[in-house]
Design an enzyme around this catalytic site. Structure first.
Site, mmCIF file in Angstrom:
data_model
loop_
_atom_site.group_PDB
_atom_site.id
_atom_site.type_symbol
_atom_site.label_atom_id
_atom_site.label_comp_id
_atom_site.label_asym_id
_atom_site.label_seq_id
_atom_site.Cartn_x
_atom_site.Cartn_y
_atom_site.Cartn_z
ATOM 1 N N ASP A 54 0.911 -1.195 -0.083
ATOM 2 C CA ASP A 54 0.112 -0.029 0.053
ATOM 3 C C ASP A 54 0.966 1.317 -0.130
ATOM 4 O O ASP A 54 2.130 1.230 0.272
ATOM 5 C CB ASP A 54 -1.028 0.135 1.348
ATOM 6 C CG ASP A 54 -1.977 -0.942 1.208
ATOM 7 O OD1 ASP A 54 -2.086 -1.799 0.299
ATOM 8 O OD2 ASP A 54 -2.950 -0.880 1.883
ATOM 9 N N ASP A 55 0.222 2.497 -0.336
ATOM 10 C CA ASP A 55 0.638 3.778 -0.190
ATOM 11 C C ASP A 55 1.711 4.263 -1.075
ATOM 12 O O ASP A 55 2.364 5.444 -0.897
ATOM 13 C CB ASP A 55 1.316 3.692 1.052
ATOM 14 C CG ASP A 55 0.128 3.993 2.338
ATOM 15 O OD1 ASP A 55 -0.972 3.742 1.856
ATOM 16 O OD2 ASP A 55 0.563 3.904 3.569
ATOM 17 N N HIS A 66 -5.929 2.451 -4.251
ATOM 18 C CA HIS A 66 -5.976 3.053 -2.924
ATOM 19 C C HIS A 66 -6.323 4.465 -2.606
ATOM 20 O O HIS A 66 -5.790 5.029 -1.803
ATOM 21 C CB HIS A 66 -4.602 2.648 -2.163
ATOM 22 C CG HIS A 66 -4.509 2.379 -0.879
ATOM 23 N ND1 HIS A 66 -5.384 1.849 -0.207
ATOM 24 C CD2 HIS A 66 -3.286 3.056 0.025
ATOM 25 C CE1 HIS A 66 -4.902 1.859 1.163
ATOM 26 N NE2 HIS A 66 -3.832 2.463 1.357
ATOM 27 N N HIS A 86 -5.391 9.040 -0.592
ATOM 28 C CA HIS A 86 -5.456 8.428 0.894
ATOM 29 C C HIS A 86 -6.404 8.804 1.593
ATOM 30 O O HIS A 86 -6.145 9.197 3.055
ATOM 31 C CB HIS A 86 -4.030 8.290 1.267
ATOM 32 C CG HIS A 86 -3.694 7.249 2.341
ATOM 33 N ND1 HIS A 86 -3.746 7.491 3.638
ATOM 34 C CD2 HIS A 86 -3.198 6.033 2.059
ATOM 35 C CE1 HIS A 86 -3.705 6.230 4.242
ATOM 36 N NE2 HIS A 86 -3.094 5.582 3.414
ATOM 37 N N HIS A 105 3.960 -2.405 2.824
ATOM 38 C CA HIS A 105 3.966 -0.824 2.552
ATOM 39 C C HIS A 105 4.974 -0.577 1.479
ATOM 40 O O HIS A 105 6.089 -1.059 1.896
ATOM 41 C CB HIS A 105 3.607 0.186 3.457
ATOM 42 C CG HIS A 105 2.576 -0.093 4.282
ATOM 43 N ND1 HIS A 105 2.068 -0.954 5.406
ATOM 44 C CD2 HIS A 105 1.187 0.741 4.166
ATOM 45 C CE1 HIS A 105 0.859 -0.813 5.981
ATOM 46 N NE2 HIS A 105 0.511 0.330 5.060
#
Length: 722
Positions: free
Chosen positions: A92-93, A143, A147, A244
């Protein structure tokens, strides 16, 4: 293009279009700023595994107790998890320019693929990384765009966040994602009512929601060993592992990933993407319409980035220029004031032994007063000049007045006053008529709405002791300074006009001797052909002609004249519009001075350069500054923006206070200075914009005569001193 061509075409309807263009530009800028604020400041990548808070009463058991991949499309809830001995590895991210490449290298080393749930804003910032992820066989999921917490967001923002992220991926890769992981999500049991509502809304758009079963908690940066323990698997059950590749320092993640993949292989787990694990294709080829929309979205964001970056640098440059100007103007004003005091001391016989005394000018002066419908103030103007301590002849040129101006002057029966009546031909023709009738070599020109102090003429002509001086600007003061508009103009005259004139005097590049009070050598005027009517700013045009002819033009601050200023915003607009438009005409007419030498070159490179950058280009940029300030208050630190504005205001106040001190003015009107920044300053900027557009369009602008109010009185002596 000549100055004449700037005023010959008439297109009064077409010129209105520039206001629409200005509004369109400001709207586009506001949109770009809003996009930037939303993308980079309203939300941001933070700890992705922070559990959401809230009730879960509306969450079906099939979700809270089911598999990590949730499909609620069509109203039916289905969940699934990877088959036994299968690990769906997710990140993620990202993408992050520092850590995503390292993670991709580790995955390639172990010959495995993973699913990257990318943040749309980060994807747009790092498109090459997104393309590398796809090219190396990895899966891309959404995603959100910035965010954002979808469970706490309103419906419109949920839609924007998901669709914006999809547009970013499509615009970069040409493929659309079908997998979505909401930020701040974790396992199924942590799904709240808000998160479930967001998952349902996304399902209606065709997305599958991917949660996790194993959280590495690498976002905590607990150390490599702790991350390895968190992703240690026991039993054959398939898992969705959350790690991540962006959002913070992921050095520990990279190290832990390498050892974890070795262990998974040793334990017989197959590591793959979410789509491959559950038997679906996580991406699809985007349609033509989707690709067009995605490409436009990505390039729109990039364009806004470029615009804001350019504006940011321009703001820095403008701030530096403004600060340098303040320091330069104040420093030179101090130098000019010291020089003026020395000259005054010399004239009174208190000279230094090493400085020769210049002869005092005592010869008579011809004072020309052009007058058109000046009945309200002509008596005060003429009487004030007659009361001069210096010998004068007064020539009042009535330029076809219809209000009895000439009759009023003749009825006064004052000695030494000549009245010339002529058909209306404009101010330049009236001045030239007066020049032709003048008896003396020194000529003073004064507007019909202006009064002199008794020693004004005497003080004004003293610099003619220097044979290089061809013209002298006096110190124009606002007579009707009562009320906030009068106070604003009073501040502008003292701080803007007079400080600049001191600068121009020292730099030997004076562009304007104001029509309200100016002195000239008669032969200098005749050498340049008298007063031209090529522009609406005949005083600026004349001054520039004298500079180009080699004459010095100076400023005499103790020669004071009192004039009426506009008493309404409409009258102020018309006056400044004419001034600014005429100045642009004069600048264009005398543009050749930039390439000349001597006095002409000083005017061209110093005077015209100063006018161009600080009185034309900087005001044109000013609306952008105001819009950017609003942006800063909304999306940036409002306290920092307010502090910067306060610093700017303090600098303005200190400069104004010094200018008032130089002019021996009381400081009381400066209480209006903060208010001036919100109304008066914007009005002056709009005047510049209107003038520039009018000049470029070649639209004819008529002479805008200011309304007279009859507020002038004959000053007894040195009126207005502190």
């Amino acid at each position: 293009m000549s100055a004449g061509r700037l005023s010959k075409r008439a297109a009064p309807v077409g010129v209105r279009a520039h206001w629409f263009i200005l509004l369109a530009v400001l709207f586009a800028l506001a949109v770009a700023l809003a996009v930037q604020g939303y993308m980079h400041h309203l939300a941001g990548i933070s700890d992705d595994s922070v559990p959401a808070t809230g009730t879960a009463s509306a969450v079906p058991n099939a979700v809270s107790q089911g598999g990590p991949v949730v499909d609620s499309r069509g109203g039916t809830v289905r969940t699934v998890r990877p088959p036994d001995r299968t690990v769906a590895l997710t990140f993620d991210d990202g993408p992050d320019p520092a850590w995503t490449p390292q993670i991709l290298d580790v995955l390639r080393k172990h010959h495995v693929h993973a699913t990257f749930f990318v943040v749309g804003s980060a994807a747009i910032d790092n498109p090459d990384l997104v393309r590398r992820i796809a090219a190396e066989g990895h899966e891309i999921g959404l995603h959100t765009l910035t965010h954002a917490d979808l469970g706490a967001a309103p419906a419109w923002r949920r839609q924007l966040e998901v669709q914006g992220a999809q547009d970013a991926i499509v615009g970069i890769t040409g493929r659309a994602a079908s997998l979505l992981r909401p930020p701040y999500s974790s396992e199924n049991v942590a799904v709240t009512n808000g998160a479930w509502s967001a998952m349902q809304a996304s399902a209606e758009e065709g997305y599958l929601t991917v949660l996790s079963t194993v959280d590495s908690q690498d976002w905590r940066r607990p150390g490599v060993a702790a991350i390895e323990r968190n992703v240690t698997l026991s039993g054959p059950q398939g898992q969705v592992v959350l790690m991540h590749d962006g959002g913070d320092d992921r050095e520990q993640t990279v190290a832990a990933l390498d050892s974890a993949l070795k262990r998974f292989a040793d334990q017989g787990y197959r590591v793959t993407t979410v789509g491959d694990a559950i038997g679906i294709d996580g991406t699809r080829q985007a349609s033509t319409a989707e690709q067009v929309s995605g490409t436009a979205f990505v390039w729109g964001i990039r364009l806004s980035d470029v615009v804001i970056t350019a504006i940011s640098w321009a703001l820095v440059a403008a701030g530096i220029v403004t600060l340098i100007r303040a320091i330069l103007v104040v420093g030179i004003a101090a130098h000019h004031s010291r020089g003026a005091r020395r000259m005054q001391a010399d004239s009174r016989g208190r000279r230094r032994l090493d400085v020769p005394v210049r002869p005092r000018i005592t010869e008579p002066v011809s004072v020309i007063v052009p007058a058109y419908n000046e009945a309200a103030g002509i008596e005060a103007a003429v009487r004030s000049i007659v009361a001069s301590t210096h010998p004068v002849e007064i020539i009042v040129v009535d330029d076809g007045s219809a209000d009895g101006t000439a009759d009023i002057v003749e009825g006064l029966g004052l000695p030494g006053v000549l009245v010339i009546r002529k058909e209306n031909g404009g101010k330049p023709s009236a001045l030239n008529a007066g020049l032709g009738a003048a008896s003396h070599d020194l000529v003073v020109m004064v507007d019909g709405d202006t009064v002199f102090e008794p020693d004004t003429v005497q003080a004004l002509v003293q610099p003619f002791a220097d044979p290089r001086v061809g013209a002298i600007s006096g110190n124009t003061k606002v007579a009707n300074r009562g009320g906030i508009l009068g106070a604003w103009q009073h501040i502008e005259y003292v701080v803007g006009f007079n400080l600049d004139r001191r600068l121009f005097d020292v730099a030997e590049c004076m562009p304007t001797v104001p029509g309200a009070i100016g002195a000239f050598r008669r032969d200098a005027l005749l050498r340049v052909g008298g007063v031209s009517d090529d522009t609406l700013a005949e005083d600026t045009d004349l001054t520039m002609s004298l500079c180009r002819d080699g004459w010095r033009v100076v400023y005499q601050d103790d020669a004071r004249a009192w004039t009426e200023a506009p008493a309404s915003l409409g009258a102020l607009w018309r006056q400044r519009y004419r001034w600014c438009y005429g100045t642009l005409q004069a600048m264009w007419k005398h543009r050749g001075a930039v390439l000349q030498g001597g006095a002409a070159g000083k005017l061209g490179r110093r005077g015209l350069g100063y006018l161009l950058f600080l009185q034309v280009l900087l005001p044109l940029f000013a609306p952008v500054v105001d819009v950017f300030a609003v942006y800063g208050l909304i999306f940036l630190d409002p306290f920092r923006i307010a502090a910067l504005w306060l610093v700017f205001l303090v600098v303005q106040f200190l400069m104004a206070a010094y200018a008032f001190r130089l002019d021996n003015e009381p400081l009381r009107p400066l209480w209006t200075l903060p208010l001036q920044q919100f109304v008066y300053r914007q009005l002056m900027y709009l005047v510049v914009i209107q003038s520039v557009v009018t000049a470029l369009a070649g639209v004819h602008l008529r002479w805008h005569r200011m309304e007279r109010y009859g507020s002038l009185r004959v000053p007894p002596a040195r009126q207005g001193q502190a």
